[in-house]
Design a protein around this motif. Structure first.
Motif, mmCIF file in Angstrom:
data_model
loop_
_atom_site.group_PDB
_atom_site.id
_atom_site.type_symbol
_atom_site.label_atom_id
_atom_site.label_comp_id
_atom_site.label_asym_id
_atom_site.label_seq_id
_atom_site.Cartn_x
_atom_site.Cartn_y
_atom_site.Cartn_z
ATOM 1 N N ILE A 70 30.343 40.692 38.070
ATOM 2 C CA ILE A 70 31.261 41.583 38.781
ATOM 3 C C ILE A 70 30.552 42.921 39.012
ATOM 4 C CG2 ILE A 70 33.540 42.668 38.800
ATOM 5 C CD1 ILE A 70 33.596 39.552 38.590
ATOM 6 N N GLU A 72 29.864 46.858 39.862
ATOM 7 C CA GLU A 72 30.592 48.070 39.475
ATOM 8 C C GLU A 72 31.597 48.494 40.532
ATOM 9 O OE1 GLU A 72 28.342 51.373 37.946
ATOM 10 O OE2 GLU A 72 26.977 50.021 36.891
ATOM 11 N N ILE A 74 33.473 46.753 42.278
ATOM 12 C CA ILE A 74 34.718 45.992 42.090
ATOM 13 C C ILE A 74 35.346 46.347 40.750
ATOM 14 C CG2 ILE A 74 35.694 43.665 41.792
ATOM 15 C CD1 ILE A 74 33.628 42.699 43.877
ATOM 16 N N GLN A 75 34.522 46.496 39.715
ATOM 17 C CA GLN A 75 35.049 46.850 38.390
ATOM 18 C C GLN A 75 35.872 48.130 38.441
ATOM 19 O OE1 GLN A 75 32.039 46.994 35.316
ATOM 20 N NE2 GLN A 75 31.148 45.053 35.990
ATOM 21 N N GLY A 76 35.472 49.064 39.289
ATOM 22 C CA GLY A 76 36.146 50.352 39.395
ATOM 23 C C GLY A 76 37.581 50.261 39.880
ATOM 24 N N TRP A 77 37.965 49.147 40.438
ATOM 25 C CA TRP A 77 39.336 48.972 40.921
ATOM 26 C C TRP A 77 40.306 48.586 39.812
ATOM 27 C CZ3 TRP A 77 41.477 49.498 45.863
ATOM 28 C CH2 TRP A 77 40.576 49.911 46.855
ATOM 29 N N GLY A 78 39.795 48.203 38.639
ATOM 30 C CA GLY A 78 40.656 47.854 37.510
ATOM 31 C C GLY A 78 41.487 46.606 37.728
ATOM 32 N N PRO A 81 40.570 39.708 35.794
ATOM 33 C CA PRO A 81 39.351 38.899 35.885
ATOM 34 C C PRO A 81 39.357 37.913 37.049
ATOM 35 C CG PRO A 81 40.467 38.539 33.774
ATOM 36 C CD PRO A 81 41.258 39.559 34.529
ATOM 37 N N SER A 84 38.909 39.924 40.355
ATOM 38 C CA SER A 84 37.545 40.464 40.370
ATOM 39 C C SER A 84 36.516 39.378 40.663
ATOM 40 C CB SER A 84 37.227 41.131 39.029
ATOM 41 O OG SER A 84 38.059 42.256 38.838
ATOM 42 N N SER A 85 36.700 38.197 40.082
ATOM 43 C CA SER A 85 35.729 37.118 40.296
ATOM 44 C C SER A 85 35.802 36.571 41.724
ATOM 45 C CB SER A 85 35.896 36.000 39.268
ATOM 46 O OG SER A 85 37.145 35.359 39.402
ATOM 47 N N ALA A 88 34.050 39.187 43.772
ATOM 48 C CA ALA A 88 32.604 39.128 43.526
ATOM 49 C C ALA A 88 31.985 37.973 44.309
ATOM 50 C CB ALA A 88 32.312 38.990 42.035
ATOM 51 N N CYS A 108 40.949 46.378 47.945
ATOM 52 C CA CYS A 108 39.539 46.381 47.552
ATOM 53 C C CYS A 108 38.719 45.550 48.532
ATOM 54 C CB CYS A 108 39.404 45.844 46.121
ATOM 55 S SG CYS A 108 37.696 45.711 45.528
#
Length: 163
Positions: A70, A72, A74-78, A81, A84-85, A88, A108
């Motif tokens: 993932i 960063e 995308i991670q920043g959107w909180g 999993p 996010s996957s 990604a 996102c």
């Protein structure tokens, strides 16, 4: 090897479509659909008797894959999993459609120029291509099976397709 153009799906579209006996609508996005492992894990935690878990086990065009790391951005959107996957996967495979219902995940995707469509979009596409004569009964069935769709959004979508 899985081709880059295979769309990826999150849990909620899978759940709503499986509960409503409409899983085949996912194939409007592609003949093979990627289910990132975190999404599959979320579904399998529902237990072996869950209709979505059963569908995942027996539907050969749903392919569970390990997602890329993932990023960063995308991670920043909180996001969760699963979302996010899926994103990604879409980011790592430019032009790949992601099938998501979560509003933050869709925002996102748009920010990152990842093509995105939701469950509602699949139903509208199904109506347009003649998969069924009317979208309203399909959407009402999905609402009875747990999909949140306000009357305002439902009526606006139906008006777009002449219902």
């Amino acid at each position: 090897m899985i081709a880059a153009e295979l769309p990826a799906v999150n849990a909620s579209p899978l759940i709503f479509l499986a509960r409503s006996n409409l899983l085949h609508l996912l194939q409007l996005a592609g003949s093979m659909i990627v289910v990132p492992k975190p999404v599959a894990d979320e579904i399998l935690r529902r237990g072996p008797d869950d209709p979505t878990a059963k569908a995942l086990a027996v539907t050969d065009w749903l392919k569970t894959v390990e997602p890329p790391a993932i990023p960063e951005v995308i991670q920043g959107w909180g996001l969760g999993p699963g979302e996010s996957s899926v994103l990604a996967w879409g980011l790592a495979h430019p032009g790949t459609e992601c099938i998501l219902d979560d509003l933050a995940a869709r925002r996102c995707a748009r920010t990152l120029a990842i093509p995105v469509r939701g469950t509602l979009g699949l139903v509208i596409e199904g109506k347009k291509n003649g998969s069924f004569p009317a979208a309203r009964p399909v959407l009402e069935r999905m609402r009875r099976n747990g999909m949140f769709l306000s009357d305002r959004v439902l009526n606006r979508a139906l008006a777009m397709i002449g219902e």
